[in-house]
Motif scaffolding. Structure first.
Motif, mmCIF file in Angstrom:
data_model
loop_
_atom_site.group_PDB
_atom_site.id
_atom_site.type_symbol
_atom_site.label_atom_id
_atom_site.label_comp_id
_atom_site.label_asym_id
_atom_site.label_seq_id
_atom_site.Cartn_x
_atom_site.Cartn_y
_atom_site.Cartn_z
ATOM 1 N N GLU A 85 -28.139 -1.555 -58.672
ATOM 2 C CA GLU A 85 -27.718 -0.990 -57.387
ATOM 3 C C GLU A 85 -28.770 -1.240 -56.310
ATOM 4 N N ARG A 86 -30.044 -1.147 -56.667
ATOM 5 C CA ARG A 86 -31.105 -1.445 -55.686
ATOM 6 C C ARG A 86 -31.049 -2.903 -55.266
ATOM 7 N N LEU A 87 -30.795 -3.799 -56.230
ATOM 8 C CA LEU A 87 -30.671 -5.220 -55.914
ATOM 9 C C LEU A 87 -29.502 -5.445 -54.949
ATOM 10 N N ILE A 88 -28.352 -4.872 -55.251
ATOM 11 C CA ILE A 88 -27.164 -5.050 -54.415
ATOM 12 C C ILE A 88 -27.401 -4.481 -53.021
ATOM 13 N N THR A 89 -27.940 -3.272 -52.953
ATOM 14 C CA THR A 89 -28.215 -2.643 -51.658
ATOM 15 C C THR A 89 -29.215 -3.470 -50.866
ATOM 16 N N GLY A 90 -30.243 -3.978 -51.530
ATOM 17 C CA GLY A 90 -31.229 -4.813 -50.856
ATOM 18 C C GLY A 90 -30.621 -6.099 -50.315
ATOM 19 N N LEU A 91 -29.725 -6.716 -51.093
ATOM 20 C CA LEU A 91 -29.059 -7.937 -50.634
ATOM 21 C C LEU A 91 -28.186 -7.655 -49.411
ATOM 22 N N VAL A 92 -27.439 -6.558 -49.457
ATOM 23 C CA VAL A 92 -26.571 -6.207 -48.325
ATOM 24 C C VAL A 92 -27.421 -5.940 -47.092
ATOM 25 N N ARG A 93 -28.519 -5.214 -47.255
ATOM 26 C CA ARG A 93 -29.397 -4.944 -46.101
ATOM 27 C C ARG A 93 -29.978 -6.228 -45.525
ATOM 28 N N ARG A 94 -30.358 -7.160 -46.403
ATOM 29 C CA ARG A 94 -30.878 -8.446 -45.908
ATOM 30 C C ARG A 94 -29.827 -9.190 -45.108
ATOM 31 N N LEU A 95 -28.599 -9.192 -45.604
ATOM 32 C CA LEU A 95 -27.521 -9.878 -44.892
ATOM 33 C C LEU A 95 -27.256 -9.214 -43.539
ATOM 34 N N GLU A 96 -27.229 -7.882 -43.526
ATOM 35 C CA GLU A 96 -26.964 -7.165 -42.275
ATOM 36 C C GLU A 96 -28.092 -7.318 -41.268
ATOM 37 N N SER A 97 -29.312 -7.435 -41.758
ATOM 38 C CA SER A 97 -30.452 -7.500 -40.840
ATOM 39 C C SER A 97 -30.753 -8.920 -40.366
ATOM 40 N N MET A 98 -29.975 -9.903 -40.828
ATOM 41 C CA MET A 98 -30.195 -11.279 -40.389
ATOM 42 C C MET A 98 -29.843 -11.481 -38.923
ATOM 43 N N GLY A 99 -29.039 -10.599 -38.385
ATOM 44 C CA GLY A 99 -28.665 -10.720 -36.993
ATOM 45 C C GLY A 99 -27.471 -11.626 -36.761
ATOM 46 N N GLU A 100 -26.938 -12.192 -37.814
ATOM 47 C CA GLU A 100 -25.779 -13.078 -37.695
ATOM 48 C C GLU A 100 -24.532 -12.341 -38.156
ATOM 49 N N SER A 101 -23.422 -12.579 -37.480
ATOM 50 C CA SER A 101 -22.176 -11.959 -37.934
ATOM 51 C C SER A 101 -21.421 -12.888 -38.884
ATOM 52 N N GLU A 102 -21.763 -14.198 -38.865
ATOM 53 C CA GLU A 102 -21.158 -15.150 -39.788
ATOM 54 C C GLU A 102 -22.251 -15.775 -40.649
ATOM 55 N N ILE A 103 -22.077 -15.666 -41.966
ATOM 56 C CA ILE A 103 -23.096 -16.131 -42.905
ATOM 57 C C ILE A 103 -22.434 -17.070 -43.908
ATOM 58 N N PRO A 104 -23.026 -18.242 -44.143
ATOM 59 C CA PRO A 104 -22.450 -19.171 -45.131
ATOM 60 C C PRO A 104 -22.528 -18.609 -46.548
ATOM 61 N N SER A 105 -21.507 -18.871 -47.339
ATOM 62 C CA SER A 105 -21.478 -18.372 -48.719
ATOM 63 C C SER A 105 -22.635 -18.951 -49.530
ATOM 64 N N ASP A 106 -23.078 -20.163 -49.184
ATOM 65 C CA ASP A 106 -24.225 -20.767 -49.881
ATOM 66 C C ASP A 106 -25.458 -19.888 -49.782
ATOM 67 N N LEU A 107 -25.690 -19.324 -48.611
ATOM 68 C CA LEU A 107 -26.860 -18.473 -48.413
ATOM 69 C C LEU A 107 -26.756 -17.215 -49.261
ATOM 70 N N VAL A 108 -25.568 -16.633 -49.314
ATOM 71 C CA VAL A 108 -25.366 -15.428 -50.141
ATOM 72 C C VAL A 108 -25.640 -15.770 -51.605
ATOM 73 N N GLY A 109 -25.114 -16.894 -52.076
ATOM 74 C CA GLY A 109 -25.338 -17.317 -53.461
ATOM 75 C C GLY A 109 -26.804 -17.523 -53.774
ATOM 76 N N GLU A 110 -27.538 -18.155 -52.856
ATOM 77 C CA GLU A 110 -28.972 -18.380 -53.069
ATOM 78 C C GLU A 110 -29.741 -17.057 -53.104
ATOM 79 N N LEU A 111 -29.356 -16.104 -52.242
ATOM 80 C CA LEU A 111 -30.028 -14.795 -52.246
ATOM 81 C C LEU A 111 -29.759 -14.052 -53.551
ATOM 82 N N VAL A 112 -28.540 -14.155 -54.052
ATOM 83 C CA VAL A 112 -28.208 -13.507 -55.323
ATOM 84 C C VAL A 112 -29.008 -14.153 -56.449
#
Length: 153
Positions: A85-112
């Protein structure tokens, strides 16, 4: 909040408390129409995120889908659910704090993959096998060879 059992719109909150890492509020609810009790979680959402798929299609970010893919990779691994849960919450916070409203799925996969690599090597390889679309045993062998630092011939 609508009752998941009878769809009554008028449910009552009986108890509220933060979850373990204070990233959400856990609410116990009661439905006066059918008498059912259920739990909801309330999380802060900093921004709406849209994921741009490899095909170019845009889909809304789904925290639950992210969590399911991580839990699938971690299936039967000796890692505490709180760490996941900490990992998931941390990933979501990183995505939200990027400042972008559109994020490529590749970036999400690499972060995971980065998060799983630090948590559990087997889960990391499992996730990579789906994410990188391994087609045969040789793909696994090459990937694991790079992990261990010894190239395989």
């Amino acid at each position: 909040m609508r009752c998941p059992f009878c769809s009554n719109d008028d449910t009552q909150v009986k108890d509220s408390r933060p979850n373990e890492d204070a990233s959400a509020i856990r609410r116990r609810r009661y439905c006066p129409a059918c008498g059912a009790r259920f739990t909801t979680f309330e999380r802060v959402q900093l921004r709406d995120i849209t994921i741009i798929k490899k095909s170019g299609r845009r889909v809304p970010f789904d925290r639950d889908k992210l969590a399911r893919s991580i839990y699938t990779a971690m299936r039967k691994r000796p890692v505490e659910p709180e760490r996941l849960e900490r990992l998931i919450t941390g990933l979501v916070r990183r995505l939200e704090s990027m400042g972008e409203s559109e994020i490529p799925s590749d970036l999400v996969g690499e972060l995971v993959m980065e998060g799983l690599a630090s948590l559990d090597q087997v889960a990391y390889v499992r996730f990579a096998s789906v994410y990188r679309n391994f087609r045969e045993a040789k793909d696994f062998e090459e990937f694991v060879g790079r992990l261990s630092g010894s190239p395989r011939d």
